[in-house]
Each structure stands twice: as C-alpha cells, then as structure tokens.
Design a protein around this motif. Structure first.
Motif, short mmCIF file in Angstrom:
data_model
loop_
_atom_site.label_atom_id
_atom_site.label_comp_id
_atom_site.label_asym_id
_atom_site.label_seq_id
_atom_site.Cartn_x
_atom_site.Cartn_y
_atom_site.Cartn_z
N PHE A 39 2.68 3.24 -12.40
CA PHE A 39 2.20 2.90 -11.01
C PHE A 39 3.18 3.26 -9.83
CE2 PHE A 39 -0.86 0.47 -13.19
CZ PHE A 39 -2.24 0.81 -12.65
N CYS A 40 4.25 3.78 -10.09
CA CYS A 40 5.28 3.91 -9.14
C CYS A 40 6.28 5.05 -9.40
CB CYS A 40 6.18 2.57 -9.26
SG CYS A 40 7.46 2.56 -8.17
N ILE A 81 -3.30 -1.89 -4.89
CA ILE A 81 -3.22 -2.95 -6.18
C ILE A 81 -4.48 -3.27 -6.52
CG2 ILE A 81 -2.20 -5.05 -6.87
CD1 ILE A 81 -0.15 -5.00 -4.51
N THR A 107 8.32 -4.27 -8.30
CA THR A 107 8.45 -3.78 -7.08
C THR A 107 8.08 -4.64 -6.03
OG1 THR A 107 6.34 -2.52 -7.07
CG2 THR A 107 8.66 -1.26 -7.59
N CYS A 108 6.69 -4.41 -5.28
CA CYS A 108 6.47 -5.69 -4.46
C CYS A 108 5.82 -6.75 -5.44
CB CYS A 108 5.37 -4.96 -3.46
SG CYS A 108 4.04 -4.32 -4.45
N PRO A 246 2.36 5.21 0.21
CA PRO A 246 1.89 6.43 -0.48
C PRO A 246 0.35 6.58 0.15
CG PRO A 246 2.66 5.00 -2.15
CD PRO A 246 2.49 3.98 -0.66
N CYS A 271 6.27 8.33 -0.76
CA CYS A 271 5.86 8.54 -1.94
C CYS A 271 5.22 9.78 -2.25
CB CYS A 271 5.75 7.40 -2.95
SG CYS A 271 7.29 6.53 -3.10
N ILE A 299 15.90 5.86 -4.71
CA ILE A 299 14.36 5.98 -3.70
C ILE A 299 14.52 4.86 -2.88
CG2 ILE A 299 12.08 5.67 -3.99
CD1 ILE A 299 12.30 6.88 -6.77
N ALA A 333 -1.95 -5.71 4.25
CA ALA A 333 -1.32 -6.39 3.36
C ALA A 333 0.05 -5.99 2.65
CB ALA A 333 -2.28 -7.22 2.42
N THR A 336 5.85 -5.59 2.71
CA THR A 336 7.21 -5.00 2.86
C THR A 336 7.60 -4.01 3.99
OG1 THR A 336 7.05 -3.65 0.80
CG2 THR A 336 8.08 -5.69 0.60
N TYR A 337 6.41 -2.82 3.53
CA TYR A 337 6.37 -1.80 4.61
C TYR A 337 5.87 -2.30 5.98
CZ TYR A 337 7.35 2.02 1.51
OH TYR A 337 8.04 2.88 0.50
S1 BJ8 Z 1 8.43 3.61 -4.79
S2 BJ8 Z 1 5.93 2.85 -1.93
S3 BJ8 Z 1 5.20 4.00 -5.40
S4 BJ8 Z 1 6.39 0.64 -4.89
S5 BJ8 Z 1 1.50 -0.12 -0.76
S6 BJ8 Z 1 1.55 -1.55 -3.92
S7 BJ8 Z 1 4.55 -1.58 -1.89
S8 BJ8 Z 1 1.73 -3.59 -1.41
S9 BJ8 Z 1 2.99 1.55 -3.28
FE1 BJ8 Z 1 5.13 2.25 -3.92
FE2 BJ8 Z 1 6.88 2.63 -5.83
FE3 BJ8 Z 1 7.57 2.00 -3.30
FE4 BJ8 Z 1 6.67 4.37 -3.69
FE5 BJ8 Z 1 3.05 -2.78 -2.97
FE6 BJ8 Z 1 2.97 -1.83 -0.47
FE7 BJ8 Z 1 0.77 -1.96 -1.91
FE8 BJ8 Z 1 2.59 -0.25 -2.46
#
Ligand code: BJ8
Length: 382
Positions: A39-40, A81, A107-108, A246, A271, A299, A333, A336-337
């Motif tokens: 997923f990332c 998500i 991550t988030c 992304p 990404c 990253i 929503a 973070t971004y």
């Molecule tokens: S390294 S950008 S792929 S986490 S858009 S799910 S951050 S609430 S996609 Fe990401 Fe890895 Fe970071 Fe890249 Fe959460 Fe924001 Fe949704 Fe996100």
C-alpha cells in the motif's frame, strides 16, 4: 511493447497495464510465484524480489467500493483508504485476491487503523515506520526491514541471503534509473510529451511483473519520443509540477483539467512520480539492510515530522523542470498532506517565487466542472 506502434497507442497500452496484469497475476499464482500486496512506497520491494516473489500495489483509485467500505469505516476518511479496503473486502480486486500477504506500514493514522480490520479477511503484516528521519528512526526502520525479511522467510519457507538482496537492489536500481530517465523528458523545453502520457507510463510500469525488462522498454520509448519530437511540436504553455497525495486512475481528472485548460504537467513530485524513484539504494554499502533503510526512510512523505525531504525534492525539481507553478493535490480527509499545504505554499511562493494552488479532491467525477473552472482561472494568471 511493439515500438512500431504509434505513440498514442503505446501510451494507451501503458494505461491498460494494470487491468491486463490481472491475467498475468493469475498465471504467476498458477506457477507458484508468491504475490505480496503493498500500500505504500516505503515497502522495500527488494525483499520480495530477492526470493522470486512479485509485489503489486493495492492502492485503489475508484469510488466503486467506497459505499461497501463505509459500512465498516467512517465516511470522513481518505478515499484511497476506503476504496482500497472496499476492494479487498468485496473481493473485487484480483490483485488483492491473489496476494498471499499484504504488507502495511504505520504511515497515516487512517491507513494504519484500517489494517486492523483488513486482518480479519487477509493475512496482513505491519512494518512500524518511524515518524521522523532521525538516527533513532533509521535504527528502528532497519530493524523493521530485518524483521520483515524473517517474516517472509517463515511464511514462504525460503532463505533470503544478503547476496539475494544485493541482486534485487541492482534490479530495482536499474529500473529506477530507467524510469527516471523517462520522466526526465519532462525537463525538455519545449515539451516533448504531455503529463497525461508521462503519468500513464509511470503508473503502467508499477504494474509490470517483468521488472528486468523495464530498462529496455524505457530506452526504446525515450528514443521513439525523442525522434518524433522533431515533427510533433508542442506549443509553448505554462509548465506545472504536481505534488501532494498519490494519483490514480480516478484522479487523472486533475491532470486532464490542467492540460485541457492551457498548461502542461511536466513533473510529478508525489508517490506517482519522483518521490519513490529519485534516490537509489547504495550498492556499495556491505550492510544491505542499512542500505535499504537509508533509501526508503528518506522518502519525503507528509507522515514524517518534520518533512524536509519533500521540500528538498521540490526545490530541485522546480528548477530542473523550469516549472511555472505548483499544484498540490490533496485527497479529501488526508490530514497530513492537508496540514502540510501551508508549508509547501510558503516555500513555493516565498522561496521559489512561483504561484501555488492546492486542490482537494476525491475519486468521484462530481468535481470535474469545478476543477476545470479553478484550473482555467489559475493558468490564465500565469
Ligand atoms: S509514502 S504518500 S504511498 S503514505 S492520501 S492513505 S497519506 S490519508 S497514500 Fe502514501 Fe506511502 Fe506517503 Fe506515498 Fe493516508 Fe493521505 Fe490517504 Fe495517503
């Protein structure tokens, strides 16, 4: 990929790689090749490649399963998500269905909490990603990579040696160099291809199961584009860099709105572009786990605090791609971004003295009219 074909056909074929890869994924399963769903971009794909497994991105980009996801998850959650969870839960994504294991990272908040429910219907293994790129963070991340290697060894009954990982590092680095060389065509002025085509190729290559063939494919494609650029003249228009969350199939609407309204997207910092590709893994470091940890932890995602590497990459790309303006794409929503838009705006406006606009969008088509209006107004003032 037959390069006797014309460029629009080739770009469309890249655009179709994801869908056409479903059959390939089934064939790989029939041959007993393990498939790891990710997923990332923080997941070190070299670990999978080192024992002959394949990785596939499970980040969905369609609103088809969002209502299914909303039965379990809050409505006010990022569409990436919800959509990804929905495709998994309803078994509508063949890549998810064929994945033997899903790897997630902390991550988030929305993503990491979603994995707790995903575990109810799929094997999910979580890597604890630190929230900062400190020395301590690096140690933690290296340790997590070693632990993930052990998880894979145990689950798939294999042994992964340092030499296997070194070989995988080389393959992935060659792929990165080739993909980078391709998207660097965006530096050309006048432009030689449109942002929508750059995106199709970048997105398509992430769904290729033949990683070693990517460098040759990119070489041939670059050669063809350069040759045809002599007769394909693109008129001068403002040059845009996209940053932020992304992009996927549903959010290609943003690129289209920019290019339909008088500008070119010449660079993708997110990404879907340079963020994941720009840096290589060191092939000199004898400690392969340290080499992987260093590359991946660098990253510049907004889940890091602070997040200086996003600014560093933007700084370099704005200059190198001769960018006239920056557009920050935020998925609804994505806190973070969204919070980070202020520091990106300050950097772009004050330090780089370029116009900046952030837009918030989701996977629906309902905002296309509004996107067009905003892009037209923004581009007109450039
Ligand atoms: S390294 S950008 S792929 S986490 S858009 S799910 S951050 S609430 S996609 Fe990401 Fe890895 Fe970071 Fe890249 Fe959460 Fe924001 Fe949704 Fe996100």
């Amino acid at each position: 990929m037959k390069l006797q074909k014309d460029l629009p056909t080739i770009f469309n074929e890249f655009g179709e790689v994801r869908r056409n890869g479903f059959i390939k994924a089934k064939e790989l399963k029939d041959q007993g090749v393990p498939l790891i769903g990710v997923f990332c971009t923080y997941f070190p794909q070299e670990l999978a490649l080192a024992f002959g497994a394949q990785t596939v991105s499970l980040c969905a980009s369609s609103d088809e399963t969002i209502s299914d996801a909303e039965k379990d998850l809050p409505r006010n959650l990022c569409p990436l998500i919800k959509s990804s969870y929905g495709f998994g839960k309803t078994d509508k994504c063949p890549y998810f269905y064929f994945s033997d294991l899903v790897v997630g990272e902390t991550t988030c908040d929305g993503k990491k909490k979603m994995y707790e429910y995903m575990k109810e219907f799929k094997p999910v293994s979580i890597m604890e990603l630190p929230n900062s790129q400190s020395e301590e963070g690096l140690k933690l991340w290296k340790n997590e990579i070693v632990k993930m290697k052990e998880t894979l060894e145990e689950m798939f009954n294999v042994k992964i040696s340092d030499a296997d990982i070194k070989r995988a590092i080389k393959i992935k680095n060659n792929e990165r160099k080739a993909v980078k060389k391709f998207y660097e065509l965006g530096k050309k002025d006048p432009v030689v291809l449109k942002g929508e085509d750059i995106f199709k190729v970048l997105n398509g290559t992430t769904f290729s199961f033949d990683r070693e063939s990517i460098p040759k494919q990119m070489e041939e494609l670059i050669e063809k584009i350069e040759k045809e650029s002599i007769k394909n003249k693109y008129p001068k228009k403002p040059r845009i860099l996209i940053t932020g969350c992304p992009l996927g199939t549903a959010t290609e609407k943003v690129i289209k709105a920019i290019e339909d309204n008088g500008a070119y997207v010449v660079a993708f910092e997110n990404c879907s572009g340079a963020k994941a590709v720009e840096d290589l893994v060191s092939e000199e470091n004898p400690d392969v786990f340290e080499a992987l940890a260093e590359k991946y932890l660098k990253i510049g995602c907004s889940c890091m605090t602070p997040n200086p590497n996003r600014i560093k990459l933007l700084d370099k790309m704005i200059d190198e791609y001769k960018v006239d303006a920056v557009i920050d794409v935020i998925l609804t929503a994505c806190h973070t971004y969204n919070v980070e838009t202020l520091s990106i705006k300050r950097f772009v406006n004050d330090k780089k003295e370029k116009p900046y606009m952030s837009i918030e969008t989701d996977f629906s088509t309902s905002d296309i009219g509004q996107l067009n209006t905003r892009m037209a107004a923004f581009i007109e003032m450039l």
